[in-house]
Scaffold this motif. Structure first.
Motif, PDB file in Angstrom:
ATOM      1  N   SER A  30       0.844  -1.180   0.000  1.00 11.30           N
ATOM      2  CA  SER A  30       0.000   0.000   0.000  1.00 11.30           C
ATOM      3  C   SER A  30       0.886   1.238   0.000  1.00 11.30           C
ATOM      4  N   GLY A  31       0.658   2.135  -0.951  1.00 14.43           N
ATOM      5  CA  GLY A  31       1.501   3.311  -1.058  1.00 14.43           C
ATOM      6  C   GLY A  31       2.717   3.125  -1.945  1.00 14.43           C
ATOM      7  N   THR A  54      -1.603   4.477  -4.443  1.00 18.50           N
ATOM      8  CA  THR A  54      -2.998   4.587  -4.013  1.00 18.50           C
ATOM      9  C   THR A  54      -3.962   4.202  -5.118  1.00 18.50           C
ATOM     10  N   GLY A  55      -3.431   3.924  -6.298  1.00 21.04           N
ATOM     11  CA  GLY A  55      -4.287   3.594  -7.431  1.00 21.04           C
ATOM     12  C   GLY A  55      -4.835   4.803  -8.151  1.00 21.04           C
ATOM     13  N   SER A  56      -4.352   5.974  -7.815  1.00 19.53           N
ATOM     14  CA  SER A  56      -4.910   7.193  -8.397  1.00 19.53           C
ATOM     15  C   SER A  56      -4.480   7.412  -9.845  1.00 19.53           C
ATOM     16  N   SER A  57      -3.351   6.829 -10.228  1.00 20.35           N
ATOM     17  CA  SER A  57      -2.860   6.972 -11.599  1.00 20.35           C
ATOM     18  C   SER A  57      -2.422   5.626 -12.151  1.00 20.35           C
ATOM     19  N   THR A  58      -2.647   5.468 -13.449  1.00 16.53           N
ATOM     20  CA  THR A  58      -2.242   4.249 -14.135  1.00 16.53           C
ATOM     21  C   THR A  58      -1.484   4.616 -15.410  1.00 16.53           C
ATOM     22  N   SER A  71      -5.614  -2.525 -11.995  1.00 17.81           N
ATOM     23  CA  SER A  71      -6.280  -2.034 -10.792  1.00 17.81           C
ATOM     24  C   SER A  71      -5.630  -2.706  -9.584  1.00 17.81           C
ATOM     25  N   ARG A  72      -5.967  -2.207  -8.414  1.00 16.21           N
ATOM     26  CA  ARG A  72      -5.397  -2.801  -7.207  1.00 16.21           C
ATOM     27  C   ARG A  72      -6.393  -2.716  -6.069  1.00 16.21           C
ATOM     28  N   TYR A 103       6.391   5.374  -4.840  1.00 19.17           N
ATOM     29  CA  TYR A 103       4.940   5.511  -5.011  1.00 19.17           C
ATOM     30  C   TYR A 103       4.568   5.316  -6.476  1.00 19.17           C
ATOM     31  N   ASN A 104       5.477   5.755  -7.378  1.00 21.26           N
ATOM     32  CA  ASN A 104       5.212   5.694  -8.811  1.00 21.26           C
ATOM     33  C   ASN A 104       6.452   5.116  -9.494  1.00 21.26           C
TER      34      ASN A 104
END
Length: 124
Positions: A30-31, A54-58, A71-72, A103-104
């Motif tokens: 997570s994170g 956080t799944g905010s960007s793909t 997705s996660r 994070y990314n």
């Protein structure tokens, strides 16, 4: 001991769909970025898709954009790859990866943990 275990690979006809899952154990991601890479016979491992902590960007490779969805579920420490409209060119071993630091992350060099891979074969 950290483990990433992929599931969901198999044989499918062109135009079909598969859903891959990768369950992580040994630590929480997570994170932290997670993603999918693939390697076809005789080719180098290539980026498929990644997702931020956080799944905010793909992020997707051009070859799968519009057909695959990453997705996660951080509560389950699991990342998924929904693959639609599969073609024989998608045939490869698909590897799950996770970063312990970032994070990314979109390149293999930034990933610290790897699964054993799951075979996806698309017949024409």
């Amino acid at each position: 001991q950290v483990q990433l275990v992929e599931s969901g690979g198999g044989l499918v006809q062109a135009g079909g769909s598969l859903r891959l899952a990768c369950a992580a154990s040994g630590r929480t991601f997570s994170g932290r970025a997670m993603g999918w890479f693939r390697q076809a016979p005789g080719k180098e491992r290539e980026f498929v898709a990644t997702i931020t902590g956080t799944g905010s960007s793909t992020y997707y490779s051009d070859s799968v954009k519009g057909r695959f969805t990453i997705s996660r579920d951080n509560a389950k420490n699991t990342v998924y790859l929904q693959m639609n409209s599969l073609t024989p060119e998608d045939t490869a071993v698909y590897y799950c990866a996770a970063s312990g630091r970032y994070y990314n992350a979109v390149t293999p060099a930034l990933m610290d943990y790897w699964g054993q891979g799951t075979q996806v074969t698309v017949s024409s």
